[in-house]
Design a protein around this motif. Sequence first.
Motif, PDB file in Angstrom:
ATOM      1  N   MET A 178       0.818  -1.222   0.000  1.00 12.06           N
ATOM      2  CA  MET A 178       0.000   0.000   0.000  1.00 12.06           C
ATOM      3  C   MET A 178       0.841   1.256   0.000  1.00 12.06           C
ATOM      4  O   MET A 178       0.323   2.341  -0.174  1.00 12.06           O
ATOM      5  CB  MET A 178      -0.931   0.004   1.225  1.00 12.06           C
ATOM      6  CG  MET A 178      -2.233  -0.744   0.991  1.00 12.06           C
ATOM      7  SD  MET A 178      -3.189  -0.084  -0.378  1.00 12.06           S
ATOM      8  CE  MET A 178      -4.025   1.279   0.405  1.00 12.06           C
ATOM      9  N   ASN A 179       2.163   1.074   0.214  1.00  7.73           N
ATOM     10  CA  ASN A 179       2.990   2.279   0.227  1.00  7.73           C
ATOM     11  C   ASN A 179       3.036   2.950  -1.142  1.00  7.73           C
ATOM     12  O   ASN A 179       3.449   4.095  -1.260  1.00  7.73           O
ATOM     13  CB  ASN A 179       4.414   1.940   0.679  1.00  7.73           C
ATOM     14  CG  ASN A 179       4.465   1.804   2.187  1.00  7.73           C
ATOM     15  OD1 ASN A 179       3.621   2.374   2.876  1.00  7.73           O
ATOM     16  ND2 ASN A 179       5.410   1.039   2.689  1.00  7.73           N
ATOM     17  N   ALA A 208     -10.913   2.257   6.887  1.00  5.64           N
ATOM     18  CA  ALA A 208     -10.759   1.078   7.732  1.00  5.64           C
ATOM     19  C   ALA A 208      -9.605   1.315   8.710  1.00  5.64           C
ATOM     20  O   ALA A 208      -8.794   2.224   8.511  1.00  5.64           O
ATOM     21  CB  ALA A 208     -10.493  -0.146   6.862  1.00  5.64           C
ATOM     22  N   ASP A 209      -9.529   0.485   9.714  1.00  5.72           N
ATOM     23  CA  ASP A 209      -8.535   0.711  10.762  1.00  5.72           C
ATOM     24  C   ASP A 209      -7.108   0.737  10.229  1.00  5.72           C
ATOM     25  O   ASP A 209      -6.312   1.591  10.598  1.00  5.72           O
ATOM     26  CB  ASP A 209      -8.655  -0.375  11.850  1.00  5.72           C
ATOM     27  CG  ASP A 209      -9.799  -0.037  12.792  1.00  5.72           C
ATOM     28  OD1 ASP A 209     -10.166   1.159  12.812  1.00  5.72           O
ATOM     29  OD2 ASP A 209     -10.323  -0.936  13.468  1.00  5.72           O
ATOM     30  N   PHE A 210      -6.844  -0.229   9.282  1.00  4.28           N
ATOM     31  CA  PHE A 210      -5.446  -0.301   8.809  1.00  4.28           C
ATOM     32  C   PHE A 210      -5.089   0.897   7.928  1.00  4.28           C
ATOM     33  O   PHE A 210      -3.947   1.172   7.670  1.00  4.28           O
ATOM     34  CB  PHE A 210      -5.192  -1.629   8.072  1.00  4.28           C
ATOM     35  CG  PHE A 210      -5.750  -1.668   6.677  1.00  4.28           C
ATOM     36  CD1 PHE A 210      -4.923  -1.355   5.592  1.00  4.28           C
ATOM     37  CD2 PHE A 210      -7.079  -1.993   6.443  1.00  4.28           C
ATOM     38  CE1 PHE A 210      -5.430  -1.380   4.309  1.00  4.28           C
ATOM     39  CE2 PHE A 210      -7.582  -2.014   5.165  1.00  4.28           C
ATOM     40  CZ  PHE A 210      -6.768  -1.712   4.078  1.00  4.28           C
ATOM     41  N   GLU A 211      -6.143   1.634   7.441  1.00  4.70           N
ATOM     42  CA  GLU A 211      -5.880   2.805   6.594  1.00  4.70           C
ATOM     43  C   GLU A 211      -5.626   4.055   7.415  1.00  4.70           C
ATOM     44  O   GLU A 211      -5.227   5.072   6.883  1.00  4.70           O
ATOM     45  CB  GLU A 211      -7.068   3.049   5.657  1.00  4.70           C
ATOM     46  CG  GLU A 211      -7.185   2.000   4.573  1.00  4.70           C
ATOM     47  CD  GLU A 211      -8.540   2.048   3.872  1.00  4.70           C
ATOM     48  OE1 GLU A 211      -8.605   1.635   2.727  1.00  4.70           O
ATOM     49  OE2 GLU A 211      -9.518   2.501   4.513  1.00  4.70           O
ATOM     50  N   SER A 234      -2.868  10.798   8.878  1.00  7.04           N
ATOM     51  CA  SER A 234      -2.003  11.921   9.262  1.00  7.04           C
ATOM     52  C   SER A 234      -1.253  12.464   8.044  1.00  7.04           C
ATOM     53  O   SER A 234      -1.051  13.669   7.923  1.00  7.04           O
ATOM     54  CB  SER A 234      -1.030  11.472  10.353  1.00  7.04           C
ATOM     55  OG  SER A 234      -0.177  10.474   9.839  1.00  7.04           O
ATOM     56  N   VAL A 235      -0.885  11.574   7.108  1.00  3.57           N
ATOM     57  CA  VAL A 235      -0.206  12.039   5.891  1.00  3.57           C
ATOM     58  C   VAL A 235      -1.134  12.939   5.092  1.00  3.57           C
ATOM     59  O   VAL A 235      -0.762  14.039   4.642  1.00  3.57           O
ATOM     60  CB  VAL A 235       0.237  10.836   5.035  1.00  3.57           C
ATOM     61  CG1 VAL A 235       0.877  11.328   3.743  1.00  3.57           C
ATOM     62  CG2 VAL A 235       1.183   9.961   5.809  1.00  3.57           C
ATOM     63  N   PHE A 236      -2.379  12.485   4.913  1.00  2.00           N
ATOM     64  CA  PHE A 236      -3.369  13.302   4.207  1.00  2.00           C
ATOM     65  C   PHE A 236      -3.536  14.643   4.912  1.00  2.00           C
ATOM     66  O   PHE A 236      -3.647  15.700   4.270  1.00  2.00           O
ATOM     67  CB  PHE A 236      -4.721  12.580   4.136  1.00  2.00           C
ATOM     68  CG  PHE A 236      -4.707  11.360   3.255  1.00  2.00           C
ATOM     69  CD1 PHE A 236      -3.825  11.285   2.183  1.00  2.00           C
ATOM     70  CD2 PHE A 236      -5.573  10.310   3.484  1.00  2.00           C
ATOM     71  CE1 PHE A 236      -3.809  10.159   1.364  1.00  2.00           C
ATOM     72  CE2 PHE A 236      -5.566   9.186   2.659  1.00  2.00           C
ATOM     73  CZ  PHE A 236      -4.675   9.109   1.604  1.00  2.00           C
TER      74      PHE A 236
END
Lengths: 58, 797
Positions: free
Chosen positions: A1-2, B201-204, B209-211
């Motif tokens: 996903m990176n 989702a949780d893993f996203e 923070s990047v966004f």
Amino acid sequence: MNIIFFLIGCSVLIALIFLGAFFWANRTGQHDDTYTPSVRILFDDEVVADERAETKKS
Amino acid sequence: MSETVNTVVEEGCFHCGDKVEEAPFLLDGHTFCCLGCQTVYQVLHDSNMQNYYKYNTHPGRSQKKKGIDVSYLDEPNIAAKLVDFKDDHIAVMTFYIPVIHCSSCIWLLEHLYKLNPAVVTSQVDFMKKQATITFKHNELSLRGLVELLIHIGYEPKITLQDVVKEGKKVNQNGLVAKIAVAGFCFGNSMMLSFPEYFGMADFEKQYASVFGYLNLAFAVPTLLYSASDYFKSAWMSLKQKRLNLDVPLALGIFIIFIRTAFEVLTKTGPGFADTLCSLVFFILIGKWVQQRTYYHISFERDYRSYFPVAVTRIENNVDRPVQLSDLKVGDRILVRNNEIIPADSILLNGQASIDFSFVTGESRAVEKILGEVIYAGGRQVGEAIELEVVKPVSQSYLTKLWNNESFKQYEKQFDTFIGFISKYFTIGLVAIAVVACGFWLVGGDSMKAWGAFTAVLIIACPCALALSSPFTLSAALSIFDRNKFYIKNTAAIEEMAAIDCIVFDKTGTISSPRSSSMFFEGQLSGAEKIAVASVCRNSGHPLSREIVKWMNVSSFQELSSFEEIAGQGMRAQVGEVSILVGSASFVGVKQGSADGSVVYVSIDGEVKGFFTLEQSWRVGLVDVVNDLKEGYDLHLISGDNERRMDALKLIFPKESSLLFNQSPGEKLLEIEAWQDKGKQVCMLGDGLNDAGALRKADLGIAVSDDINNFSPGCDAILDGDSFAKLPKFFAFAKDAVKVIHLSFAISLTYNVVGLSFAVQGTMSPLFAAILMPISTVTIISFTSLSTRWLAKRRKLV
């Protein structure tokens, strides 16, 4: 996903290029006259036409 | 091809389309109305440029008017002021050419190099009616170039106050760049905000923070660059202790940024970066819409754009062109046919017949005698005259109007509705924010207090309000434009709606210089009519031509002798009869009128009667006055005498004051007197002598029959053809202001809905991101559609 970081970087870069292109167009006066070019493009290239007419005559 | 053309019977002049009168000029099977048109055709034909006639039929303009003297362009210091750029080889000059009107014009002017190889390039800007020409000045002088343009029928307008160059200064590039940056940031930040709005989702969550940081990065240029004008303007208005609409806007933008930065940096939320960018983007677009201007119309003209660039001075019997600014008291100047008298001066030599139409709107010539003072602004018709300057150009009777203090203030300040509202709006907004903040603080919830305080200022940011007025008024502006009523800016429409007193000038404003009617008092038999018409036919004097038109005879007689004494009249012999046509003294009438426009006719020593020329009223004048009578005070100020007072009294209502013999300065004072009585005065005028009144009035409308021609500085230019629509225009301006009031109510409703969430401290970024654009879109579509609908109801579209 990176890969998403790479893609976001790419998309922002491309958008920046377009923004730069817009600035360049604006600064070089390409938006100053938005009407005349639309008329100019319809003029015949009469230099060629004249030569043809002359050859016909002769 | 050429054969088929030969057989076609053409109607009108091949070049300009004018009616061809008797004795047409013939060339290559085409008919021409005058030698001028034929010459242009010949020049183009010889250079193989017949394409000019292919793109449009009759592309030219009549060449009957005589050319002007441009020898002053040979003076290096004058030429240097006019050119845009010059080096050792080439020079660039931008000309304003009012006759540009069709694609053939573009074609011809851009192929100038075929006519003269010294022209390197030429480029036409059709909307601005400008041609930028690059030429080798070693091979072709500026004068030569201008003469070439005049020769082919494209006379450029060269004035001291160069409208062309001043127009260039108005530059929207800065604003456009700011819109581009705001739009760029808006698009990107919206894309980056979508994940947050759609739920992650949780893993996203790791991306959130990047966004957030990226969003903040897009908000920074929007705040610092795109929105910078709002901060400057808000700061200026706070310093002057006024509250304009930019104060709540700047406050809102600033608070959004602070809260976004706070939320992103503390990782407590996604922030409002997309709302910030969209807000700035939309309000900047509103600003851009408001600032759109007319390219080809200038509202800022003063006497300099009307006076010539140079004048011929006689020094030691040598004529030399000098710049107008170098003209001194005591200089002897030479004014030729069709030239303008640049300064108040005394007539020394020659037959002066002065046309003051630009000054007063009266187009007939006035005779002057030797030693008489001639005021600046008149145009000499006839032979060249010699004058001695008695006042410098800037101190002349007419031009000193511009020294009046009402000309010193740069811009008229209109009280706009938005300006009025924003005072209360800002105070109310801050009050609500503080109360909401205090409420939560008392309750002991400091996070909610901060949330409520910022949310109120964000959601109530008057974005929709800031857009309502520019979009309504620019829609109205384009509707006026379509009806040949050109308004300088959007604020002038609001001023127009507030007008309650309308003042008219007479000559040229409510009467039309284009249509004048001849009156004849006396008796002429049919044969005498033919004889007099035959005499008048030989004279180029405008009055003679009017007389021929009035006579409307089918045939003419041969003259056995003819003599015209300029400024006096004509003496002719028709068969057995001798005819005198001219002024009272010339014909020998002792108690005649001294007025230059009265023409006496005498046949065989017997005075048969006289002609007078009167401008006729504009079409629909009576209806205009009747419609405006309700709701407006109507007055008339004329520089002319009371000759037609009785007719005007019947047209205007009883309460109107009809003032005559008013000087330009008196007109201005009269307007001021009405304003002191608390009236919002609108002045309609046309000439330079109205310039002061037009400037002083709350709204100055210049009436002009050719908008490219001279019109004095004003707030709006009305084409003479649309004069009858004047009541509709005033009513429509009122409609437009009503639309602004309604859209204010709509945007207030949105604000109330938003505020009810905001004060509870429960506003989500998604809510703000949806509400803001929706209110904006509602306002834009409501204002544009309702303005159009109202225009349709008034039959203006």
